[in-house]
Design an enzyme around this catalytic site. Structure first.
Site, PDB file in Angstrom:
ATOM      1  N   GLU A 237      31.438 -19.079  74.807  1.00 17.33           N
ATOM      2  CA  GLU A 237      31.805 -18.662  73.467  1.00 17.33           C
ATOM      3  C   GLU A 237      31.592 -17.176  73.205  1.00 17.33           C
ATOM      4  O   GLU A 237      30.605 -16.604  73.643  1.00 17.33           O
ATOM      5  CB  GLU A 237      30.995 -19.466  72.437  1.00 17.33           C
ATOM      6  CG  GLU A 237      31.302 -20.938  72.482  1.00 17.33           C
ATOM      7  CD  GLU A 237      30.547 -21.752  71.456  1.00 17.33           C
ATOM      8  OE1 GLU A 237      31.035 -22.844  71.118  1.00 17.33           O
ATOM      9  OE2 GLU A 237      29.480 -21.311  70.986  1.00 17.33           O
TER      10      GLU A 237
ATOM     11  N   HIS B 284      35.766 -28.325  75.480  1.00 14.68           N
ATOM     12  CA  HIS B 284      34.389 -28.470  75.932  1.00 14.68           C
ATOM     13  C   HIS B 284      34.345 -29.429  77.111  1.00 14.68           C
ATOM     14  O   HIS B 284      34.333 -30.640  76.938  1.00 14.68           O
ATOM     15  CB  HIS B 284      33.475 -28.948  74.789  1.00 14.68           C
ATOM     16  CG  HIS B 284      33.248 -27.896  73.761  1.00 14.68           C
ATOM     17  ND1 HIS B 284      34.040 -27.736  72.666  1.00 14.68           N
ATOM     18  CD2 HIS B 284      32.316 -26.924  73.688  1.00 14.68           C
ATOM     19  CE1 HIS B 284      33.612 -26.720  71.949  1.00 14.68           C
ATOM     20  NE2 HIS B 284      32.562 -26.208  72.552  1.00 14.68           N
TER      21      HIS B 284
ATOM     22  N   GLU C 173      26.881 -29.750  57.554  1.00 15.59           N
ATOM     23  CA  GLU C 173      25.812 -30.188  58.453  1.00 15.59           C
ATOM     24  C   GLU C 173      24.458 -30.322  57.777  1.00 15.59           C
ATOM     25  O   GLU C 173      23.652 -31.168  58.154  1.00 15.59           O
ATOM     26  CB  GLU C 173      25.686 -29.224  59.647  1.00 15.59           C
ATOM     27  CG  GLU C 173      26.873 -29.256  60.565  1.00 15.59           C
ATOM     28  CD  GLU C 173      26.664 -28.472  61.840  1.00 15.59           C
ATOM     29  OE1 GLU C 173      25.500 -28.169  62.203  1.00 15.59           O
ATOM     30  OE2 GLU C 173      27.674 -28.154  62.505  1.00 15.59           O
TER      31      GLU C 173
ATOM     32  N   TRP D  24      21.924 -20.656  74.132  1.00 22.50           N
ATOM     33  CA  TRP D  24      22.444 -19.552  73.317  1.00 22.50           C
ATOM     34  C   TRP D  24      21.374 -19.004  72.391  1.00 22.50           C
ATOM     35  O   TRP D  24      21.254 -17.799  72.226  1.00 22.50           O
ATOM     36  CB  TRP D  24      23.697 -19.963  72.540  1.00 22.50           C
ATOM     37  CG  TRP D  24      23.523 -21.131  71.626  1.00 22.50           C
ATOM     38  CD1 TRP D  24      23.122 -21.102  70.314  1.00 22.50           C
ATOM     39  CD2 TRP D  24      23.717 -22.510  71.954  1.00 22.50           C
ATOM     40  NE1 TRP D  24      23.067 -22.381  69.810  1.00 22.50           N
ATOM     41  CE2 TRP D  24      23.426 -23.255  70.792  1.00 22.50           C
ATOM     42  CE3 TRP D  24      24.113 -23.179  73.106  1.00 22.50           C
ATOM     43  CZ2 TRP D  24      23.517 -24.648  70.746  1.00 22.50           C
ATOM     44  CZ3 TRP D  24      24.210 -24.558  73.066  1.00 22.50           C
ATOM     45  CH2 TRP D  24      23.913 -25.279  71.903  1.00 22.50           C
TER      46      TRP D  24
ATOM     47  N   CYS E 228      25.668 -23.887  64.257  1.00 21.54           N
ATOM     48  CA  CYS E 228      26.722 -23.233  65.022  1.00 21.54           C
ATOM     49  C   CYS E 228      28.031 -23.929  64.699  1.00 21.54           C
ATOM     50  O   CYS E 228      28.039 -25.059  64.213  1.00 21.54           O
ATOM     51  CB  CYS E 228      26.461 -23.343  66.520  1.00 21.54           C
ATOM     52  SG  CYS E 228      24.978 -22.511  67.079  1.00 21.54           S
TER      53      CYS E 228
ATOM     54  N   TYR F 162      28.254 -15.742  75.281  1.00 25.87           N
ATOM     55  CA  TYR F 162      27.443 -16.399  76.305  1.00 25.87           C
ATOM     56  C   TYR F 162      28.256 -17.469  77.021  1.00 25.87           C
ATOM     57  O   TYR F 162      29.303 -17.925  76.525  1.00 25.87           O
ATOM     58  CB  TYR F 162      26.186 -17.034  75.695  1.00 25.87           C
ATOM     59  CG  TYR F 162      26.479 -18.294  74.916  1.00 25.87           C
ATOM     60  CD1 TYR F 162      26.319 -19.541  75.506  1.00 25.87           C
ATOM     61  CD2 TYR F 162      26.949 -18.234  73.618  1.00 25.87           C
ATOM     62  CE1 TYR F 162      26.620 -20.697  74.803  1.00 25.87           C
ATOM     63  CE2 TYR F 162      27.239 -19.376  72.921  1.00 25.87           C
ATOM     64  CZ  TYR F 162      27.077 -20.611  73.509  1.00 25.87           C
ATOM     65  OH  TYR F 162      27.389 -21.757  72.825  1.00 25.87           O
TER      66      TYR F 162
ATOM     67  N   HIS G 178      32.742 -23.533  64.813  1.00 26.46           N
ATOM     68  CA  HIS G 178      33.986 -22.855  65.159  1.00 26.46           C
ATOM     69  C   HIS G 178      34.812 -22.648  63.896  1.00 26.46           C
ATOM     70  O   HIS G 178      34.919 -23.563  63.080  1.00 26.46           O
ATOM     71  CB  HIS G 178      34.794 -23.713  66.142  1.00 26.46           C
ATOM     72  CG  HIS G 178      34.041 -24.060  67.377  1.00 26.46           C
ATOM     73  ND1 HIS G 178      33.271 -25.202  67.473  1.00 26.46           N
ATOM     74  CD2 HIS G 178      33.916 -23.421  68.557  1.00 26.46           C
ATOM     75  CE1 HIS G 178      32.718 -25.248  68.676  1.00 26.46           C
ATOM     76  NE2 HIS G 178      33.080 -24.183  69.341  1.00 26.46           N
TER      77      HIS G 178
ATOM     78  N   HIS H 231      36.188 -19.099  73.784  1.00 20.41           N
ATOM     79  CA  HIS H 231      36.725 -19.356  72.456  1.00 20.41           C
ATOM     80  C   HIS H 231      35.790 -18.788  71.399  1.00 20.41           C
ATOM     81  O   HIS H 231      34.640 -18.492  71.666  1.00 20.41           O
ATOM     82  CB  HIS H 231      36.986 -20.855  72.235  1.00 20.41           C
ATOM     83  CG  HIS H 231      35.781 -21.715  72.421  1.00 20.41           C
ATOM     84  ND1 HIS H 231      35.330 -22.134  73.657  1.00 20.41           N
ATOM     85  CD2 HIS H 231      34.926 -22.247  71.520  1.00 20.41           C
ATOM     86  CE1 HIS H 231      34.256 -22.888  73.512  1.00 20.41           C
ATOM     87  NE2 HIS H 231      33.985 -22.974  72.218  1.00 20.41           N
TER      88      HIS H 231
ATOM     89  N   GLU I 265      29.603 -24.443  77.889  1.00 21.71           N
ATOM     90  CA  GLU I 265      29.862 -23.749  76.629  1.00 21.71           C
ATOM     91  C   GLU I 265      30.203 -22.313  77.012  1.00 21.71           C
ATOM     92  O   GLU I 265      29.502 -21.688  77.816  1.00 21.71           O
ATOM     93  CB  GLU I 265      28.616 -23.741  75.727  1.00 21.71           C
ATOM     94  CG  GLU I 265      28.428 -25.001  74.926  1.00 21.71           C
ATOM     95  CD  GLU I 265      29.306 -25.081  73.687  1.00 21.71           C
ATOM     96  OE1 GLU I 265      30.306 -24.327  73.578  1.00 21.71           O
ATOM     97  OE2 GLU I 265      29.003 -25.911  72.840  1.00 21.71           O
TER      98      GLU I 265
END
Length: 192
Positions: free
Chosen positions: A110, A19, A81, A155, A61, A98, A63, A26, A108
């Site tokens: 992704e 980032h 979270e 996004w 969001c 995006y 990964h 990714h 970003e």
């Protein structure tokens, strides 16, 4: 997990390494959490986040870890979270991708399948990740985004019209096939 333009895995890198001003493509995910009344859970990103700090966005969001399915990653991140126990996870937009650039140049980039999640338990935000939460009726949220009355992450702004096209009731949206996920995500899904 780094991916090429067709969604094939080409390597891995740490989150902090990818980032920046030259963020490689990714694999990630976005999720929209709904209660049984069709309200969506919005989150305000913690003020100390590297990307889009303090910005309102969809529920969560994240990964996937190498070899982790996206569905498992969704549940893992929602637990961490927001303290949520997931009842159901459904794939909605398997090929969403995006690229967005912050004012300071951080990017970003992704390949980011989108999921609908249903829960019955209250959210307990982790302050390391989430500054605030808000439950909002889906139709009100969509109207606010479309009229630019709600400032949200880039996004999320791109995802809302695509999700709204699935129908007015988010609890009745038809799920997408996991076969339509990017190859890197399908490989993780097939890994025991």
């Amino acid at each position: 997990m780094l991916v090429d333009g067709q969604g094939h895995a080409i390597g891995t890198a740490s989150k902090t390494a990818v980032h920046g001003e030259r963020t490689p493509l990714h694999l990630a995910f976005s999720s929209y959490v709904f209660d049984h009344d069709g309200r969506v859970l919005l989150t305000r990103r913690a003020a100390h986040k590297l990307t889009w700090p303090g910005v309102w966005t969809n529920s969560c969001c994240g990964h996937p870890l190498p070899g982790e399915s996206l569905e498992h990653a969704v549940g893992r991140r929602l637990s961490y979270e927001l303290g949520l126990t997931v009842e159901r996870v459904d794939l909605m937009l398997p090929g969403f991708a995006y690229r967005a650039v912050m004012g300071n140049g951080i990017v970003e980039h992704e390949l980011c399948p989108v999921y609908r999640v249903t829960v019955s338990t209250p959210a307990t935000p982790n302050p390391d990740e989430v500054g605030e939460i808000l439950w909002m009726p889906w139709a009100e949220f969509v109207a606010g985004v479309r009229s630019d009355l709600l400032a949200i992450s880039p996004w999320c702004k791109e995802q809302i019209p695509l999700l709204a096209d699935l129908g007015p009731d988010p609890l009745r949206w038809p799920g997408a096939s996991a076969d339509d996920l990017p190859p890197a995500a399908r490989a993780a899904r097939e890994t025991p």
